[in-house]
Write an enzyme that holds these catalytic residues in place. Sequence first.
Site, PDB file in Angstrom:
ATOM      1  N   GLU A  72       0.820  -1.213   0.000  1.00 21.49           N
ATOM      2  CA  GLU A  72       0.000   0.000   0.000  1.00 21.49           C
ATOM      3  C   GLU A  72       0.857   1.268   0.000  1.00 21.49           C
ATOM      4  O   GLU A  72       0.547   2.234  -0.676  1.00 21.49           O
ATOM      5  CB  GLU A  72      -0.902  -0.003   1.244  1.00 21.49           C
ATOM      6  CG  GLU A  72      -1.869   1.170   1.249  1.00 21.49           C
ATOM      7  CD  GLU A  72      -2.363   1.483   2.646  1.00 21.49           C
ATOM      8  OE1 GLU A  72      -2.958   2.535   2.803  1.00 21.49           O
ATOM      9  OE2 GLU A  72      -2.126   0.681   3.569  1.00 21.49           O
ATOM     10  N   ASP A  73       1.954   1.241   0.787  1.00 21.31           N
ATOM     11  CA  ASP A  73       2.707   2.483   1.022  1.00 21.31           C
ATOM     12  C   ASP A  73       3.992   2.632   0.220  1.00 21.31           C
ATOM     13  O   ASP A  73       4.630   3.669   0.262  1.00 21.31           O
ATOM     14  CB  ASP A  73       3.067   2.586   2.524  1.00 21.31           C
ATOM     15  CG  ASP A  73       1.811   2.699   3.389  1.00 21.31           C
ATOM     16  OD1 ASP A  73       0.763   3.061   2.842  1.00 21.31           O
ATOM     17  OD2 ASP A  73       1.895   2.403   4.589  1.00 21.31           O
TER      18      ASP A  73
END
Length: 734
Positions: free
Chosen positions: A93-94
Amino acid sequence: MSTEVQIDEEAEKKAIIREYRRLLRAANVKKGDKDFSLIRKAFDIAREAHNDVRRKSGEAYIFHPLAVARIVAEDMGLGTTSIACALLHDVVEDTDLEIEDIEDLFSEKIARIIDGLTKIEEVFEQGASLQAENFRKIILTLADDVRVILIKLADRLHNMRTLDHMRKDKQLKIASETLYIYAPLAHRLGLYNIKSELEDLALKYKIPSVYKDISTKLQKTKAVRTRFINRFTLPIRRELDKIGIKYEVKSRTKSIYSIWNKMRGKNIPFEEVYDLFAIRVIINTPLDREKADCWKVYSVITDFYQPNPDRLRDWISTPKANGYESLHTTVMSPTGKWVEVQIRSKRMDEIAEKGYAAHWKYKEDSQHEGALDEWISRVREVLESPETNAVDFIDDFKLNLFAKEIFVFTPKGDIKSLPHNATALDFAYEIHTELGNRCVGAKVNQKLVPISHPLDSGDQVQIVTSKAQTPKFEWLDFVVTAKAKSSIKASIREEKRKVGRKGRKMLEATFKELGIEFNDQNLHTLTQIHKISGKLELFYRVGNGSIDPAEIGKLTVHNGFIQQRSKTKKNAKSLEEIVQKTRGKKDPLVLSTNQKQLNYKLSTCCNPIPGDDVVGFITNDGTIYIHRTNCPNVVPIMSNYGYRVVKAKWDKKEAVSFLAGIQMNGFDRTGIVNDITKVISNEMNVSMRSISFDNNDGVFEGKVFVYVNDTSHLKNLQDKLRNVEGVMKVNRIE
C-alpha cells in the site's frame, strides 16, 4: 549539528535491532533455521521499503510492523508465515512494491494474505463508508485465510496504542470504529485480552475523564484487592496441595471498559461494582481428565464457600462458539462479598487467552476444532449475495458478533447455537435457507408458536412450512441472525427483479405508443419527477402498480424527450459541497448558543449542553446534528460515515439555558419533594420543565428536567441535591 543527527540515527538503528531481536525471541526461532531466514528476509525488505518514512510520532515507520509482528507472535501465538506477513503488511500500500513482487520474493500464500491486508483506496459504492468496504474485503478474504483478520486485529491494536499523536477528531473516529468492528471481532475469535485492551483504549480516547477516573480508582484499591485474594485463596490452595492437584491461581481484574459499562448499565458508582475481579484456578491435567478434575476443584471451593446456584456456568460441557471453555461459579466470601471463581485447565486457559490460534496447537486432540470452520461458513453464507450494501452488511454481521448465545435442539436432538433473542424463523434459516423461506410457524417443545416466537436455551424446535409461503419485508423486524437477514433481503430483491422486468416491458410499450425514446435520459427524468432512487426502482414501481404508465402521456414531450417541469433551485448545494465547506475550516465548528448563525440541531438522543465534548454529523439535507462524544449513536456514525463528521465546540460568550435531565433515588420522608424543589428553584435559581416522583415501600425514584447553562451549572445542582437528607444517588439522565 550534523553530528547530533548522526548520534540520533545510530540510537534509532540500535533501537530497531533491539525490537527485531525481541521479535525473534517471541517467535522462538534460532539463527540458521528456515523460519529464521524467512523472518529475516521479511524484516530486511520491510525496513528497506519503509526507509526514510516516519509515523506521526516522528519515529521510523519500521517500528510499527515490528510491533504488529510481536503481537501476532506473543499475544496470538501465530507462526512464521503470519509473522512475515505482519512485517510486510503495509509495503504494497505504502511503497513501490507490488503484490506480484511479494509472490516472487516469498510465496503465493504470503502474497494472498498481504493482498487481503492491503487497504482499499476508493469507495466501491456511492454513499458507502470506506471503512465498511475495507472491512467487507477483509471478511471476504477471511473465507480464504483466517490469518488476514488476526493480523488486521494486531495492526489495529498497535495503532490504538499509538493514537496519542493523532488529531482529536481522528482519535474519536478510529476509537468508534474500533468499538464498532474490531473489538467484537476479537471477541468472536476468542481473543479476550486483545478485545479488552481495544475497548479500554477506545474508551481512553472517547471519554478520557471516565477512563482516567476508573484507572486511578483501580490503582488505589489494588493493594486491598491483593490482600483479599491471598486470604480468600489460602484454604483452597492448602486443600489442593493436600489432594495433589497441580494448579496455578491467578486473579483477573475487570477491564476499565467493562466496569464503565456496568456502572452505566446499572446506574451505580465505581464503589458498588462488586465483581471488580475474578479468581482463576488453572489446573495442569491430561485432556481425558480435564472435566472430572475441574469439577473436583469446584467441590473443594464450595466446601469452604457457599456458591450461588444461579451463577453457575458450565462452558466445559457446552463451549462457547468462540471456543471458550471454563467452569464459572460465584461464591460468598467471609466478608460478605460475592466472588467469581473460574476453573479451567492449562489448555483451556491458553485457548481463552490466544483464541483460535491456540486451537491449531491442540487441533489433533480438540473435539471442538470445527467451531472456526463453522463460523467461517456462516460468514460465507452472509456474503452469498454480492449486492449486499456494505454498511448493512456490517450491521447484520455485528449483531451476531456481539450476541450472547443460546443452545436449542432439532427434533432429532442435534444442538444448534444461536444468538440471544433468536426467533423460530432464525432457527429455520439456520437449518436451511429454503426452510426459512417457506416457514409459517414452529412447534417449540410440542407447542405451536408463530415464526416471531423468541427461543430460549434448551428449547426443542420443529419448523412448520407451506409451499405458498414467501419471505416478507416485515420479517426483517424480528430476525436477528445475519444469515436470516441476508436470505430474506436476497429473496425480496429477487421478487423485486421479477416485478421490475414486468414494469420495464410496460414502460417500453408506453414509450413506443407515445413516440418517446426508451433511453437513459428519459428514464432518469422520470426518476427525478417521481423522486425515486434509480431505474430499477422505477421499473419496480411501474410493475407493482404504484406508478401508472398512462400518467406519462400527461407530461410534456419534445423531439422524443420528456421535459422536466420542476427545476431545482440554482442555489441548492450538494451534500458534498456542504461537507467540504464545513470540513474545510481549520477551526472546529463553533456552536453559537442562539443557534441562528448555523443550520445545526442538538440531538435529542443525548441532549448535549455547553461543556460536553461534542461532534457534528452532517445529514443529507445539510443539517448538522450535534451529539455528545459518548452518545451510543456516535459509534456507528463515526465508523460508517466518518467523512460526514465535523469537529465542534461551544461558544461560551452567551449564557443560555439548555434542557437536562436528573435522576434521583433514596429513602422517602415527609417533605423530601419540597426540599428538592427548594434547592432547584430557590438556591440554584433553575427553571424546571417537569418533575415526577414514585414511591415503592419507602424508597423513592425521581426524575426532574431542568434548564441549565452548561455542565458545571448542572454539576453544582447535582452536588446540592446530594446534600438533601434522604437522597442517596443523583445522576444525569444520559
